[in-house]
Design an enzyme around this catalytic site. Sequence first.
Site, short mmCIF file in Angstrom:
data_model
loop_
_atom_site.label_atom_id
_atom_site.label_comp_id
_atom_site.label_asym_id
_atom_site.label_seq_id
_atom_site.Cartn_x
_atom_site.Cartn_y
_atom_site.Cartn_z
N ASP A 104 0.84 -1.20 0.00
CA ASP A 104 0.00 0.00 0.00
C ASP A 104 0.87 1.25 0.00
O ASP A 104 2.03 1.21 0.46
CB ASP A 104 -0.84 0.09 1.30
N1 URA Z 1 -0.99 -6.00 3.94
C1 URA Z 1 -1.49 -4.76 3.96
O1 URA Z 1 -2.50 -4.48 4.58
N2 URA Z 1 -0.83 -3.80 3.29
C2 URA Z 1 0.30 -4.03 2.59
O2 URA Z 1 0.86 -3.10 2.00
C3 URA Z 1 0.81 -5.33 2.57
C4 URA Z 1 0.14 -6.32 3.25
#
Ligand code: URA
Length: 232
Positions: A104
């Site tokens: 993310d």
């Molecule tokens: N899980 C998440 O919630 N975000 C990420 O970026 C990777 C794994």
Amino acid sequence: MRRLDQLLANLGYCSRREARDWVRAGRVAVGGRTADDVGDRVEPAQVRIDGEAPDHAHGLLLLLHKPVGLVCSHDEREGPNVYSLLPERWRRRNPPVTSIGRLDKETSGLLLLTDLAPLVHRLTSPKHKVPKVYRAIVDRDLSPDLVPLFASGTLQLAGEAGPCASSELHLVGPREALLTLTEGRYHQVRRMFAAAGATVVTLHRERFGSLDLQGLAAGQWRELPPDFFGAT
Ligand code: URA
């Protein structure tokens, strides 16, 4: 074997149209002689561009320490992306350099980038259960009951067909945990903690299989051999 103009375009030197000008200008040699036909079929090893061997002709595989604030999407509308950290020529490669899975925008940590499409498919396939370790800081104290819950393989996230696979949770402080996942569902870590009533405040991926971020500051990357995970 590839056409010379195709090779130059694939490796991000110039467009196929511009390759004609590069050849006319005498910037490209094949087999030790100045090239004169962009349509010649060549092996990269025979080619020199401005006197140099072609740049990563057999693919790029990079381990990036992703900083917070950059997205993994190529879509400019989603904001600044991780590819902006790479040299210009690599950003023009085709097939494009892309991330193996995604983190993310607000997640930092270990992200693999490659232009080897089969490797992306292999490592993101549900069959490939590479352990990924995340460090999460959450907004409230975590109950030790989460350890068996996450390990049970029964945690059901909203909108998902089946429960999350068993995962390993290690509580390292009242609000800090290491979580090892072998799958990669959308926003999985944040959603798992949310299902347990906690909001993830910071999230960082420390490891991907045997790889870690040792020696890399946020925004830095290092190269891995393209066959690091075996032949593609
Ligand atoms: N899980 C998440 O919630 N975000 C990420 O970026 C990777 C794994």
